[in-house]
Design an enzyme around this catalytic site. Structure first.
Site, PDB file in Angstrom:
ATOM      1  CB  CYS A 205      -0.902   0.041   1.230  1.00  0.00           C
ATOM      2  SG  CYS A 205      -2.315  -1.066   1.142  1.00  0.00           S
TER       3      CYS A 205
ATOM      4  CD  GLU B 141      -0.878  -6.707  -2.243  1.00  0.00           C
ATOM      5  OE1 GLU B 141      -2.043  -6.905  -1.841  1.00  0.00           O
ATOM      6  OE2 GLU B 141       0.123  -6.738  -1.506  1.00  0.00           O
TER       7      GLU B 141
END
Length: 419
Positions: free
Chosen positions: A285, A319
């Site tokens: 994140c 990601e």
């Protein structure tokens, strides 16, 4: 967003003036307010038959709403709630501006709605009631990169679950340091915070409280790193639409970027990174808090994550799925880094060589160069077509590179599990 100095909040005029007309209810039928001369006129759709508007408006109703720019924009009613001290038809409505991202969804008063433009289009009730978002990290990794606006990577059931569970942001504003910040999305805070619309965060330990008095007297325990990591996830989810909140923070390392002054170190953003990633993710994140955006911090964090990959001797990739802003930031970073090399390099260069030099995954290099129309497929292999003038044009469009990472000051060793 407003700045808070010495406890005082300076609030700018937001253009939410009361409507010129009043709504009059007669035997269950509401008469719409007079048209506003300074706003956009409601659109006419002959394919829909409009009826006299009865109050309260139903969930699913489409109507024009006066936004902060003083103009009317089409919205869809997502939810409604009764005003505590109002009459039988006194409600406020949570609306989605169909032209804009979900982060601008908000609660509005009836006087902000142009009832002349009402179109009833009530959603069917979702049969499967959502109790929680439970998605394993293995399932999460199977989701491919997507354009977050449409959530195209989710199957129908997952999309319905996500939208139902997060359709209404629960916390409207937070106070963090000297800033009061409007939130963007829903974040799953514990049930005891369900009645809160504003939370007070300590910018040093990230504990959150219901009242400012609690913030001013709370204790900070620097040893509770796990609590800090969980609180950081709660805070970040208020500004990240498409990330699932994980409580197993033990699996991650958090790299927190701060601005420092005589009061201490103030968090401006962070990125998290799995301690062990089978998919070569070098970032899970990433967030720059709204008051600190457009200062180059996000680009700095991305560049920093790739410098760590170089130290590890690995290629990396973020990601998926990326947020809309995250995808823009990464596209800009990849473009600047790759074109800068191509501009200076003499002779032929392969995708693998570019990957080895930058620690950027080959797939990300291919997709970036293809989006810039700088790569062609000839005789079974990809060929880079790098005209200097074209490179200059793309570099100019990519904008500034942000703050540079001074690698000579980087003291870091790859994570190793303690025995």
């Amino acid at each position: 967003m407003v700045s808070i100095e010495n406890g005082a909040i300076a609030v700018a005029a937001n253009g939410h003036a009361a409507a010129a007309g009043k709504t009059i209810a007669t035997e269950g039928v509401a008469l719409p307010p007079a048209s506003q001369s300074n706003g956009a006129q409601p659109e006419t759709d002959p394919s829909r038959k409009r009826k006299m508007t009865s109050l309260p408006l139903e969930v699913g109703t489409r109507v024009n709403c006066r936004w902060r720019d003083g103009k009317y924009h089409p919205v869809k009613v997502i939810e409604r709630r009764k005003l505590p001290s109002g009459g039988a038809n006194d409600y406020e409505y949570y609306v989605h501006y169909t032209e804009f991202n979900r982060r601008l969804d908000e609660w509005v008063k009836l006087e902000q709605l142009d009832l002349n433009s009402v179109e009833t289009d009530v959603d069917e009730k979702v049969e499967d009631k959502v109790t929680s978002l439970k998605m394993t990290r293995h399932q999460k990794r199977k989701i491919d990169e997507t354009h977050v606006e449409g959530h195209e990577e989710l199957d129908a059931a997952s999309l319905r679950e996500h939208e139902e569970f997060t359709k209404v942001k629960n916390i409207a504003t937070i106070e963090l340091g000297r800033y009061e910040i409007e939130t963007w999305y829903f974040s799953p805070f514990p049930p005891e915070y369900n009645d809160c619309t504003k939370l007070f965060f300590c910018e040093f330990c990230l504990n959150f409280m219901k009242r400012k008095e609690q913030l001013q007297r709370h204790m900070v325990d620097g040893k509770k790193n796990k609590v800090y990591g969980q609180n950081l996830c709660y805070l970040a989810k208020l500004f990240l639409d498409h990330k699932t909140l994980y409580y197993d923070v033990d699996l991650f390392l958090f790299y927190v970027l701060c601005e420092c002054d005589d009061r201490g170190c103030h968090m401006v953003g962070y990125f998290s990174k799995e301690k062990h990633s089978e998919e070569s993710y070098n970032l899970a994140c990433i967030l720059t808090l709204p008051p600190y955006q457009r200062k180059g911090y996000g680009k700095f964090l991305i560049a920093f994550s790739y410098e760590l990959s170089k130290k590890e001797g690995k290629v990396g990739t973020p990601e998926r799925p990326l947020s809309d802003l995250g995808l823009l930031s990464y596209r800009g970073y990849w473009t600047r880094v790759l074109l800068d090399i191509l501009k200076k390099h003499k002779g032929n260069i392969s995708i693998k060589e570019l990957s080895d030099m930058t620690a950027i995954k080959a797939e990300d290099i291919l997709s970036t160069l293809q989006s810039l129309e700088l790569i062609q497929y000839r005789k079974g292999q990809h060929v880079i077509c790098a005209d200097p003038k074209v490179l200059d044009r793309h570099l100019k469009a990519a904008g500034r590179g942000g703050l540079e990472v001074d690698v000579s000051k980087l003291i870091w060793t790859p994570y190793k599990e303690q025995s």
